[in-house]
Design a protein around this motif. Structure first.
Motif: not given
Length: 324
Positions: A16-45
């Motif tokens: 497995m690979a270790w992912l450090p976690g953090g806050t990121f911009a989830m989603g995309d406004e440029r393609f399909y409607p179900e991917e919207r809106p772009v919003r900030s989301v955080s996850v733990d490592g």
């Protein structure tokens, strides 16, 4: 912690690979409607499998547990009142390339429910997974993926965890490898090149699934995170997500959709069957039909469905220090 979980912990650093976690911009406004809106989301490592679960991995699971997948179990007519009785036999959905252009609104042009198709026989009776040990396991319904993960002492990723992992730290990039479709003029994932569903130019060298690790990993060391096979996540599907958090203090933390009710497709076939989110696209995704081999892309899949292009990978939620 169970013995199986202890073994998973001991092996995580290699598998497995270790992912450090953090806050990121989830989603995309440029393609399909179900991917919207772009919003900030955080996850733990967390730890994530470096590649989708393979046929060899799944064979070991079945051999040691005697598990029977959804595609191999008898079907009850009361569960599928609108189905052709002749098709109420154990089986799964198999792709068949068409002879020419077809109406892309009619998926039955290329999907066929084939009795006898399963993880052991991906094309139906007479086919085999022999020689395909390093290919992703396919023809697994959500329940099958969940059972395998539990056996490993792991879990299936949430949609937020999966997307964070797939991005590999490339904030807002279109693909897992950047913004260029074919970097350096070469395919970076196993997808469909040509006009789906009849013309596959196979510029990536594959028709169908490919052995895991056939393409370069993303920046988190994850292989085949987009393309090859779709991957199950633990979230139920909703057509859109909540909007942007009003203040930095309110950024959602690993948000999960745990209620099946909102996931039901009212007015459509199988409306009473809950749907989960699948991510990553597959070898059947093409720009003219399904440009979904991207981190933000998402699709709904009924939990009882198994096909030749859906697999999964697992996560382990524990600290990096504990792992080592």
């Amino acid at each position: 912690m169970t013995r199986v979980a202890e073994i998973a912990v001991a092996e995580a650093a290699e598998q497995m690979a270790w992912l450090p976690g953090g806050t990121f911009a989830m989603g995309d406004e440029r393609f399909y409607p179900e991917e919207r809106p772009v919003r900030s989301v955080s996850v733990d490592g967390f730890w994530m499998d470096t590649h989708p679960v393979t046929a060899a991995d799944f064979r070991r699971f079945v051999r040691e547990t005697g598990y029977v997948t959804v595609a191999e179990r008898p079907l009850a007519s009361e569960d599928y009142p609108d189905a052709d009785p002749a098709l109420l036999k154990p089986g799964s959905l198999v792709f068949r390339k068409t002879a020419g252009r077809v109406d892309l609104r009619d998926v039955t042009s290329w999907w066929e429910y084939r009795p006898g198709a399963s993880w052991r026989r991906p094309q139906g009776p007479g086919s085999t997974i022999n020689g395909r040990d390093r290919h992703p396991i396919v023809h697994v319904a959500y329940e099958d993926a969940e059972a395998y993960a539990a056996w490993q002492g792991k879990d299936l990723p949430t949609e937020a965890e999966w997307e964070f992992a797939a991005r590999g730290g490339l904030e807002s990039a279109v693909f897992t490898w950047g913004d260029e479709h074919f970097p350096g003029g070469k395919p970076a994932a196993n997808t469909w090149q040509g006009e789906f569903p009849w013309q596959n130019l196979k510029l990536d060298g594959f028709e169908g699934t490919s052995p895991v690790g056939s393409f370069s990993p993303n920046r988190y060391g994850l292989y085949d995170v987009c393309g090859n096979v779709w991957e199950w996540t633990s979230d139920f599907f909703t057509p859109s997500h909540e909007g942007v958090a009003p203040r930095p203090c309110c950024v959602p933390h690993n948000p999960r959709v745990t209620s099946p009710e909102a996931s039901r497709a009212v007015g459509e076939p199988g409306a009473d069957i809950p749907r989960r989110v699948i991510k990553g696209g597959s070898h059947l995704c093409a720009p003219n039909y399904c440009l979904r081999y991207r981190p933000a892309a998402r699709q709904a899949e009924t939990v009882d469905t198994s096909t030749g292009h859906i697999g999964f990978r697992c996560v382990l939620r524990t600290s990096k220090g504990e792992e080592r």
